[in-house]
Enzyme design. Structure first.
Site, PDB file in Angstrom:
ATOM      1  N   GLY A 139      42.669  25.136  29.877  1.00 25.69           N
ATOM      2  CA  GLY A 139      41.743  24.119  30.358  1.00 25.69           C
ATOM      3  C   GLY A 139      40.493  24.682  31.003  1.00 25.69           C
ATOM      4  O   GLY A 139      39.550  23.939  31.276  1.00 25.69           O
ATOM      5  N   LEU A 195      40.132  25.737  34.071  1.00 25.31           N
ATOM      6  CA  LEU A 195      40.017  24.982  35.320  1.00 25.31           C
ATOM      7  C   LEU A 195      39.711  25.826  36.542  1.00 25.31           C
ATOM      8  O   LEU A 195      39.396  25.283  37.605  1.00 25.31           O
ATOM      9  CB  LEU A 195      41.331  24.222  35.570  1.00 25.31           C
ATOM     10  N   SER A 196      39.811  27.142  36.427  1.00 27.13           N
ATOM     11  CA  SER A 196      39.791  27.988  37.615  1.00 27.13           C
ATOM     12  C   SER A 196      38.475  28.739  37.759  1.00 27.13           C
ATOM     13  O   SER A 196      38.329  29.856  37.269  1.00 27.13           O
ATOM     14  CB  SER A 196      40.970  28.966  37.585  1.00 27.13           C
ATOM     15  N   SER A 219      40.276  32.753  32.704  1.00 26.82           N
ATOM     16  CA  SER A 219      40.507  31.318  32.579  1.00 26.82           C
ATOM     17  C   SER A 219      39.283  30.619  32.006  1.00 26.82           C
ATOM     18  O   SER A 219      39.391  29.784  31.099  1.00 26.82           O
ATOM     19  CB  SER A 219      40.870  30.725  33.947  1.00 26.82           C
ATOM     20  N   ASN A 248      51.564  32.579  43.465  1.00 29.23           N
ATOM     21  CA  ASN A 248      50.852  31.607  44.294  1.00 29.23           C
ATOM     22  C   ASN A 248      51.759  30.533  44.874  1.00 29.23           C
ATOM     23  O   ASN A 248      51.281  29.661  45.613  1.00 29.23           O
ATOM     24  CB  ASN A 248      49.773  30.901  43.466  1.00 29.23           C
ATOM     25  N   HIS A 297      43.842  21.125  40.474  1.00 30.11           N
ATOM     26  CA  HIS A 297      44.978  21.226  39.565  1.00 30.11           C
ATOM     27  C   HIS A 297      46.131  22.025  40.153  1.00 30.11           C
ATOM     28  O   HIS A 297      47.273  21.875  39.725  1.00 30.11           O
ATOM     29  CB  HIS A 297      44.551  21.806  38.210  1.00 30.11           C
ATOM     30  N   GLU A 311      46.772  30.762  49.401  1.00 25.97           N
ATOM     31  CA  GLU A 311      47.088  31.048  48.003  1.00 25.97           C
ATOM     32  C   GLU A 311      48.413  31.785  47.829  1.00 25.97           C
ATOM     33  O   GLU A 311      48.681  32.334  46.769  1.00 25.97           O
ATOM     34  CB  GLU A 311      45.948  31.843  47.381  1.00 25.97           C
ATOM     35  N   HIS A 362      41.946  36.816  43.723  1.00 23.83           N
ATOM     36  CA  HIS A 362      43.063  37.090  44.629  1.00 23.83           C
ATOM     37  C   HIS A 362      43.158  38.596  44.866  1.00 23.83           C
ATOM     38  O   HIS A 362      42.730  39.389  44.019  1.00 23.83           O
ATOM     39  CB  HIS A 362      44.399  36.611  44.034  1.00 23.83           C
ATOM     40  N   CYS A 408      51.121  38.040  38.650  1.00 23.89           N
ATOM     41  CA  CYS A 408      50.970  36.596  38.860  1.00 23.89           C
ATOM     42  C   CYS A 408      52.251  35.847  38.531  1.00 23.89           C
ATOM     43  O   CYS A 408      52.545  34.807  39.116  1.00 23.89           O
ATOM     44  CB  CYS A 408      49.843  36.055  37.986  1.00 23.89           C
TER      45      CYS A 408
END
Length: 448
Positions: free
Chosen positions: A19, A21-22, A28, A110, A137, A174, A250, A371
Site C-alpha cells: 500500500g 503507507l509508511s 514501502s 513493533n 494503519h 514503536e 527505526h 522486523c
C-alpha cells in the site's frame, strides 16, 4: 537455571499488500501499488522460523491481525453490513480501506517492548504494547496485539502486561524496533538500550527535517518506568537525525545488539562515544564485557545499509559462544555490503557466520529479518508457562504451511481489497488459526 532468548516471529497476514503507507520507509514507498503474493510472504516467514528451530533455537509464532479492520472503518463513519462498509470505503475513501487492510503487524518488532524478569522490580517479564501512533494503519493494531500477547503469556505469576501509552505524538512508541537488551547471559540482570528520535518536550534535542522521528524520549522513559527498570539498568540514546532523513525510520535499520555485542553503523547515534562509554560502564558493573562493532561509512554508506537492511538482521548467540548473523538476500546482492560481511566473519571476532534468507515479499514492503521477530528472554520456568501452542515444532510448521496454502491468495492488488469475499476468507483463516495456536477468542469478530 537455563535461560533462553526466544524469537517470536510474526505470521504474515492474508491481506499482505503493498500500500505504500509508511512515509519515511523507502522500500514501502518505492514498491507502492505493486501486486503482492501473500502466500509466498507467509511461507518465506515460516521457512525462516523452521530454519532457526532446526538450528536449535527456541522459536515462536505471533498471530496476525484481523484485516480488513471493519471496526476502524465504522469508527470513521462507514455504516451498514460488513460488506457494505467495505464497499462504501472503496468507493468514497480508498486510501482508508487500504490502511484498514494493512498486514504490517507481521513486523512484530513493533508489537511491544519486552523487559525480562531479571531486569524488572517485581521479577516478572513485562510487556508494553506499542501505540504506533505515527501511522494510522499501525495505530489500530495495539488492542488486538495486547489480546494476542495476553493469550500467549497468560500466567500472571510470570508475566505482566501494560496497555499502550497515550495515543498522542508526544508519546509515540514503536516498540522493540528501538529497544535492545545487553547482558552476560539471558537470565542475568542486563542493561536495556532505548533509542529515540526526538524529545517531545525539550527543544534542545535536534530533530530530523525530512522524515518523522517516530519514537520519543518521553515514550522510552515511560516504558522503562512501567517495567520497573532501575537507572543502573537503562541507557537512553538519540538516533542521528541525519540518518532518519535517509530512511532509517527505526533504530533496527541502523543497529542491532545481542548479548554483550552492539553491531552498528558509524552514523547511527548522536554522541556515539558517550553512548558507548555509558553502555560499557553499566554493563561492566553487571559483570558483562561489552563490545561494539562499528561499520565505517567509507565501507558501507547509510544508503547501502538502508537498501540492503544489513542492520535489520538477527544477531543470535550459539552454544559455542560465537554469534550468527541472519541477513536478507539483499545483503548478498549489494557488493559493498557483502564484501564487508565477508571481512567481518574472517576477522576472528564474535560474528563467525552469516546466513542468508530470501524474504523478498517482506523486504519489498520495508521489513527485514529483525522486523519479523519479537525477542523475549525467558528463564526455564517462564518458558514452561508460555502457551505451548505458539512454540514452533516440526508438526506446527507442517500444520501452518498447510493452513497458508489452503487460505492465502497468491496475488493481491489494491482493487482486490474491495472484494467482501476477502474479509470472509481472512476471518475463516484466522478462526482456524486461533484453534491451531490455542489462543482462544482474540479477534473482534470472535468476541463481538
Amino acid at each position: 537455571m537455563k535461560s533462553f532468548e526466544v524469537n517470536f516471529d510474526g505470521l504474515v497476514g492474508p491481506t499482505h499488500n503493498y500500500g505504500g503507507l509508511s512515509f519515511g520507509n523507502v522500500a514501502s514507498q518505492s514498491n507502492s501499488q505493486q501486486a503482492s503474493n501473500p502466500r509466498e510472504a507467509a511461507l518465506q516467514g515460516l521457512e525462516k522460523m523452521k530454519a532457526l528451530m532446526d538450528m536449535g533455537f527456541v522459536q515462536g509464532v505471533l498471530a496476525p491481525q484481523e484485516r480488513p479492520d471493519v471496526a476502524a472503518l465504522r469508527s470513521l463513519g462507514f455504516g451498514g453490513t460488513d460488506a457494505q462498509v467495505i464497499e462504501k470505503a472503496a468507493k468514497e475513501a480508498m486510501p482508508l480501506l487500504v490502511a484498514s487492510c494493512s498486514a504490517s503487524s507481521m513486523w512484530v518488532a513493533n508489537a511491544a517492548t519486552v523487559s525480562p524478569s531479571a531486569d524488572t522490580a517485581d521479577g516478572r517479564v513485562h510487556f508494553t504494547a506499542a501505540n504506533l501512533n505515527c501511522k494510522f494503519h499501525r495505530s489500530i493494531e495495539h488492542p488486538t496485539t495486547s489480546r494476542v500477547l495476553g493469550a500467549m503469556f497468560a500466567d500472571p505469576e510470570h508475566f505482566a502486561h501494560h496497555a499502550a501509552l497515550p495515543a498522542v505524538a508526544q508519546f509515540g512508541d514503536e516498540g522493540a524496533a528501538n529497544h535492545t537488551r545487553f547482558c552476560r547471559s539471558y537470565g542475568e540482570a542486563g542493561v536495556e538500550f532505548f533509542v529515540y528520535g526526538r524529545s517531545a518536550f525539550d527543544s534542545r534535542y535536534p530533530a530530523p527535517q525530512k522524515y518523522p522521528a517516530r519514537q520519543t524520549l518521553e515514550a522510552s522513559q515511560a516504558v522503562a518506568r512501567l517495567h520497573g527498570l532501575s537507572d543502573a539498568g537503562v541507557v537512553f540514546a538519540q538516533q542521528n537525525p541525519a540518518v532518519i532523513d535517509q530512511g532509517v525510520f527505526h533504530n533496527d535499520v541502523i543497529a542491532v545488539g545481542n548479548g554483550e555485542l552492539l553491531f552498528h553503523h558509524q552514523d547511527a547515534f548522536l554522541n556515539t562515544e558517550h553512548v558507548l562509554a555509558e553502555l560499557h560502564g553499566k554493563l561492566q558493573a553487571r559483570g558483562a564485557d561489552f563490545q561494539s562493532i562499528c561499520v565505517p561509512r567509507d565501507q558501507v554508506a547509510v544508503e547501502d545499509a538502508v537498501r540492503s537492511y544489513l542492520f535489520n538482521s538477527q544477531l543470535l548467540s550459539r552454544a559455542d559462544g560465537s554469534m550468527l548473523l541472519i541477513v536478507p538476500e539483499e545483503c548478498r546482492s549489494n557488493p559493498r555490503v557483502w564484501q564487508y560481511l565477508q571481512s567481518l566473519t574472517a576477522s576472528g571476532g564474535p560474528v563467525r557466520e552469516v546466513k542468508v534468507f530470501d524474504l523478498k515479499q517482506s523486504m519489498q514492503n520495508g521489513g527485514g529479518p529483525a522486523c519479523l521477530r519479537l525477542r523475549v528472554a525467558l528463564k526455564e520456568t517462564e518458558l514452561a508457562a508460555v502457551n505451548p501452542g505458539v512454540i514452533m515444532t516440526p508438526a506446527l510448521y507442517g500444520t501452518l504451511t498447510r493452513w497458508v496454502n489452503t487460505h492465502y491468495r497468491d496475488a493481491l492488488r489494491e482493487s482486490d481489497l474491495a472484494d467482501p469475499q476477502l474479509l470472509l476468507e481472512c476471518r475463516t483463516a484466522l478462526d482456524e488459526l486461533t484453534q491451531i495456536l490455542k489462543l482462544g477468542a482474540v479477534y473482534p469478530f470472535q468476541i463481538n
